[in-house]
Design an enzyme around this catalytic site. Structure first.
Site, mmCIF file in Angstrom:
data_model
loop_
_atom_site.group_PDB
_atom_site.id
_atom_site.type_symbol
_atom_site.label_atom_id
_atom_site.label_comp_id
_atom_site.label_asym_id
_atom_site.label_seq_id
_atom_site.Cartn_x
_atom_site.Cartn_y
_atom_site.Cartn_z
ATOM 1 N N LYS A 46 18.823 7.578 -6.338
ATOM 2 C CA LYS A 46 18.636 6.652 -5.200
ATOM 3 C C LYS A 46 18.706 5.209 -5.698
ATOM 4 C CE LYS A 46 15.449 5.085 -1.611
ATOM 5 N NZ LYS A 46 14.174 5.201 -0.897
ATOM 6 N N ASN A 57 0.833 -1.199 0.000
ATOM 7 C CA ASN A 57 0.000 0.000 0.000
ATOM 8 C C ASN A 57 0.870 1.253 0.000
ATOM 9 O OD1 ASN A 57 -2.685 -1.122 0.139
ATOM 10 N ND2 ASN A 57 -2.190 -1.793 2.223
ATOM 11 N N ASN A 58 2.185 1.061 -0.110
ATOM 12 C CA ASN A 58 3.117 2.182 -0.018
ATOM 13 C C ASN A 58 3.396 2.723 -1.425
ATOM 14 O OD1 ASN A 58 5.522 3.709 0.048
ATOM 15 N ND2 ASN A 58 6.228 2.666 1.897
ATOM 16 N N ASP A 86 9.655 -6.532 2.294
ATOM 17 C CA ASP A 86 9.737 -5.940 3.618
ATOM 18 C C ASP A 86 11.143 -5.382 3.756
ATOM 19 O OD1 ASP A 86 8.152 -5.350 5.865
ATOM 20 O OD2 ASP A 86 9.267 -6.794 7.077
ATOM 21 N N PHE A 108 11.245 8.944 1.187
ATOM 22 C CA PHE A 108 10.306 8.643 2.265
ATOM 23 C C PHE A 108 11.052 7.971 3.418
ATOM 24 C CE2 PHE A 108 9.623 3.990 1.979
ATOM 25 C CZ PHE A 108 10.310 3.724 0.807
HETATM 26 P P1 IMP Z 1 8.018 -1.647 5.461
HETATM 27 O O1 IMP Z 1 8.888 -2.472 4.584
HETATM 28 O O2 IMP Z 1 6.881 -1.066 4.693
HETATM 29 O O3 IMP Z 1 7.591 -2.370 6.707
HETATM 30 O O4 IMP Z 1 8.876 -0.391 5.892
HETATM 31 C C1 IMP Z 1 9.672 -0.361 7.019
HETATM 32 C C2 IMP Z 1 10.074 1.048 7.397
HETATM 33 O O5 IMP Z 1 11.293 1.365 6.763
HETATM 34 C C3 IMP Z 1 9.093 2.142 7.061
HETATM 35 O O6 IMP Z 1 9.090 3.097 8.100
HETATM 36 C C4 IMP Z 1 9.634 2.765 5.836
HETATM 37 O O7 IMP Z 1 9.335 4.099 5.763
HETATM 38 C C5 IMP Z 1 11.120 2.542 6.004
HETATM 39 N N1 IMP Z 1 11.708 2.324 4.685
HETATM 40 C C6 IMP Z 1 11.485 1.275 3.864
HETATM 41 N N2 IMP Z 1 12.178 1.453 2.721
HETATM 42 C C7 IMP Z 1 12.832 2.628 2.841
HETATM 43 C C8 IMP Z 1 13.680 3.364 1.964
HETATM 44 O O8 IMP Z 1 13.972 2.992 0.825
HETATM 45 N N3 IMP Z 1 14.149 4.539 2.462
HETATM 46 C C9 IMP Z 1 13.846 5.003 3.705
HETATM 47 N N4 IMP Z 1 13.041 4.370 4.546
HETATM 48 C C10 IMP Z 1 12.533 3.181 4.109
#
Ligand code: IMP
Length: 199
Positions: free
Chosen positions: A172, A9-10, A69, A149
Site C-alpha cells: 500500500k 488517535n487512528n 487529514d 482501514f
Molecule cells: P481522517 O483523516 O481521519 O479524517 O479520515 C477521513 C476518512 O478517510 C476516514 O473515514 C478514514 O477511514 C478514511 N481514510 C483515511 N485514510 C485512508 C486510507 O489510507 N485508506 C482508506 N481510507 C482512509
C-alpha cells in the site's frame, strides 16, 4: 533519533507512518504522549482541519508535532465524500456504513475515478508547514480484501489490480497518498536538520 508527536488517535495511520519512517524518526502517538482528546475537524478543507489538529497539540505540549487529514474524492459525485470522509454516513464513523453509502451513491455511475488526498500539517520550531500527497485510482462495486482501514476495500490504486485492502502495508505504501505526503515531510525535516548541523 529525533522525536515527533503524531497528532492522531487512528492506530492504522500510526502503523503506516511508522512503516514509512523506519528507524529514522521516533513517532509518539497521542496515546503514548498521554493525551486523551478527540480533536475536532470542523472546517471545510483538509488543510484547515490538519492545521486545527497540529496547532491544538502544539498548544497543549509545546513540542514539535504533525497531523494529517485525508479525504477520498470521487469525480462522479463532485469530490464527495472529500473532507466529510470520516463521517460520511454519520457520527458513528463506521467504515462499513461509509462504504455502503459510497457504493449506493455510485451504483449507476460509469465514472468510478477517485483519489485519496492527504494534507500533513507540521509544527516545527513554532512555525506551520504543509505537505500533500495524492493517490489516483478507481472505486470498485463490491468490497475486496480484509487489510487496511476506511475505504481501502473498495479502492484500487492506478497501476495495480488489487484494492488497498488486498495489499500488505509495504505494498500500500508504494502507492499511497499518505506516503507521498510523508516523503515531502521527511525531505523537509532532513534538510532543516542538515542546515542546522552546518551552522
Ligand atoms: P481522517 O483523516 O481521519 O479524517 O479520515 C477521513 C476518512 O478517510 C476516514 O473515514 C478514514 O477511514 C478514511 N481514510 C483515511 N485514510 C485512508 C486510507 O489510507 N485508506 C482508506 N481510507 C482512509
Amino acid at each position: 533519533m529525533q522525536t515527533l508527536i503524531f497528532a492522531t488517535n487512528n492506530h492504522h495511520k500510526v502503523t503506516e507512518v511508522e512503516q514509512i519512517l523506519g528507524k529514522r524518526w521516533n513517532i509518539i502517538s497521542l496515546k503514548e504522549a498521554g493525551i486523551d482528546i478527540d480533536i475536532p475537524e470542523p472546517h471545510a478543507t483538509l488543510e484547515e482541519n490538519a492545521r486545527e489538529k497540529s496547532t491544538t497539540i502544539h498548544k497543549l505540549t509545546g513540542q514539535d508535532c504533525f497531523s494529517e487529514d485525508t479525504g477520498l474524492e470521487t469525480d462522479a459525485l463532485g469530490g464527495e465524500p472529500g473532507v466529510h470522509s470520516a463521517r460520511y454516513a454519520g457520527d458513528g464513523r463506521s467504515f462499513e456504513a461509509n462504504i455502503a453509502k459510497l457504493l449506493l451513491r455510485l451504483q449507476d455511475e460509469k465514472n468510478r475515478n477517485a483519489r485519496f488526498r492527504t494534507v500533513i500539517s507540521l509544527i516545527w520550531e513554532g512555525k506551520e508547514y504543509q505537505f500533500d500527497g495524492i493517490c489516483e485510482g478507481t472505486i470498485i462495486e463490491k468490497n475486496k480484501g480484509i487489510d487496511g482501514f476506511g475505504y481501502d476495500p473498495v479502492f484500487i490504486p492506478d497501476g495495480d489490480t488489487r484494492t488497498f485492502a488486498e495489499m500488505t502495508l509495504a505494498e500500500k505504501n508504494r502507492y499511497s497518498h499518505r506516503r507521498k505526503a510523508m516523503d515531502k515531510l521527511i525531505a523537509f525535516l532532513e534538510n532543516v536538520i542538515r542546515e542546522k548541523n552546518q551552522d
